[in-house]
Design a protein around this motif. Structure first.
Motif, PDB file in Angstrom:
ATOM      1  N   ALA A  29       0.833  -1.205   0.000  1.00  0.00           N
ATOM      2  CA  ALA A  29       0.000   0.000   0.000  1.00  0.00           C
ATOM      3  C   ALA A  29       0.868   1.255   0.000  1.00  0.00           C
ATOM      4  O   ALA A  29       0.556   2.230  -0.686  1.00  0.00           O
ATOM      5  CB  ALA A  29      -0.926  -0.010   1.213  1.00  0.00           C
ATOM      6  N   ARG A  30       1.963   1.224   0.732  1.00  0.00           N
ATOM      7  CA  ARG A  30       2.876   2.370   0.785  1.00  0.00           C
ATOM      8  C   ARG A  30       3.503   2.621  -0.583  1.00  0.00           C
ATOM      9  O   ARG A  30       3.558   3.754  -1.069  1.00  0.00           O
ATOM     10  CB  ARG A  30       3.955   2.116   1.832  1.00  0.00           C
ATOM     11  CG  ARG A  30       4.780   3.326   2.176  1.00  0.00           C
ATOM     12  CD  ARG A  30       5.739   3.047   3.341  1.00  0.00           C
ATOM     13  NE  ARG A  30       5.032   2.596   4.529  1.00  0.00           N
ATOM     14  CZ  ARG A  30       5.196   1.396   5.105  1.00  0.00           C
ATOM     15  NH1 ARG A  30       6.054   0.533   4.604  1.00  0.00           N
ATOM     16  NH2 ARG A  30       4.512   1.066   6.181  1.00  0.00           N
ATOM     17  N   SER A  31       3.973   1.579  -1.234  1.00  0.00           N
ATOM     18  CA  SER A  31       4.598   1.763  -2.543  1.00  0.00           C
ATOM     19  C   SER A  31       3.563   2.153  -3.593  1.00  0.00           C
ATOM     20  O   SER A  31       3.874   2.917  -4.511  1.00  0.00           O
ATOM     21  CB  SER A  31       5.353   0.508  -2.970  1.00  0.00           C
ATOM     22  OG  SER A  31       4.479  -0.550  -3.220  1.00  0.00           O
ATOM     23  N   LEU A  32       2.341   1.686  -3.458  1.00  0.00           N
ATOM     24  CA  LEU A  32       1.269   2.103  -4.368  1.00  0.00           C
ATOM     25  C   LEU A  32       0.972   3.586  -4.192  1.00  0.00           C
ATOM     26  O   LEU A  32       0.789   4.309  -5.172  1.00  0.00           O
ATOM     27  CB  LEU A  32       0.010   1.271  -4.119  1.00  0.00           C
ATOM     28  CG  LEU A  32      -1.178   1.535  -5.036  1.00  0.00           C
ATOM     29  CD1 LEU A  32      -0.827   1.172  -6.465  1.00  0.00           C
ATOM     30  CD2 LEU A  32      -2.375   0.751  -4.565  1.00  0.00           C
ATOM     31  N   GLY A  33       0.968   4.056  -2.961  1.00  0.00           N
ATOM     32  CA  GLY A  33       0.752   5.476  -2.697  1.00  0.00           C
ATOM     33  C   GLY A  33       1.882   6.340  -3.242  1.00  0.00           C
ATOM     34  O   GLY A  33       1.646   7.400  -3.824  1.00  0.00           O
ATOM     35  N   LYS A  34       3.124   5.883  -3.090  1.00  0.00           N
ATOM     36  CA  LYS A  34       4.267   6.617  -3.644  1.00  0.00           C
ATOM     37  C   LYS A  34       4.172   6.685  -5.161  1.00  0.00           C
ATOM     38  O   LYS A  34       4.429   7.727  -5.768  1.00  0.00           O
ATOM     39  CB  LYS A  34       5.586   5.947  -3.239  1.00  0.00           C
ATOM     40  CG  LYS A  34       5.995   6.191  -1.820  1.00  0.00           C
ATOM     41  CD  LYS A  34       7.325   5.505  -1.538  1.00  0.00           C
ATOM     42  CE  LYS A  34       7.738   5.675  -0.103  1.00  0.00           C
ATOM     43  NZ  LYS A  34       9.013   4.988   0.182  1.00  0.00           N
ATOM     44  N   SER A  35       3.819   5.581  -5.776  1.00  0.00           N
ATOM     45  CA  SER A  35       3.687   5.552  -7.234  1.00  0.00           C
ATOM     46  C   SER A  35       2.602   6.509  -7.707  1.00  0.00           C
ATOM     47  O   SER A  35       2.779   7.205  -8.705  1.00  0.00           O
ATOM     48  CB  SER A  35       3.361   4.135  -7.711  1.00  0.00           C
ATOM     49  OG  SER A  35       4.380   3.248  -7.355  1.00  0.00           O
ATOM     50  N   ALA A  36       1.490   6.544  -6.986  1.00  0.00           N
ATOM     51  CA  ALA A  36       0.404   7.451  -7.357  1.00  0.00           C
ATOM     52  C   ALA A  36       0.840   8.905  -7.219  1.00  0.00           C
ATOM     53  O   ALA A  36       0.525   9.742  -8.071  1.00  0.00           O
ATOM     54  CB  ALA A  36      -0.825   7.175  -6.495  1.00  0.00           C
TER      55      ALA A  36
END
Length: 94
Positions: A29-36
């Protein structure tokens, strides 16, 4: 068919937890948020670049008068030529 009820959502969450494990979900979830965030900032930068370059564009005729020869460098490891190649410019007037 298009609506998910609470039972379906819980079932999907259980399957996701079983597949990935509870420890990896926060990292994902953290890496998905960074990517977004990165995607959003890059989209903003591209949009602002387009807005800044639009007024600076010249009419089509003005570009022909100010065209300079472009130099093309050979790719690294290219053995055909070690000298830069200069493209011919269009010097004909319209």
């Amino acid at each position: 068919m298009g609506r998910l009820g609470p039972t379906e959502i819980i079932l999907i969450l259980v399957v996701i937890i079983l597949l990935f494990g509870a420890k990896k979900l926060p990292d994902m979830a953290r890496s998905l948020g960074k990517s977004a965030r990165i995607l959003k900032s890059e989209a903003k930068a591209m949009k602002s670049d387009d807005q800044q370059s639009a007024p600076a564009e010249q009419p089509a005729g003005a570009q022909d008068q100010q065209a300079a020869p472009r130099t093309i460098q050979a790719a690294p490891g290219d053995v055909t030529s070690s000298r830069p190649v200069t493209e011919p410019t269009d010097t004909t007037k319209r």
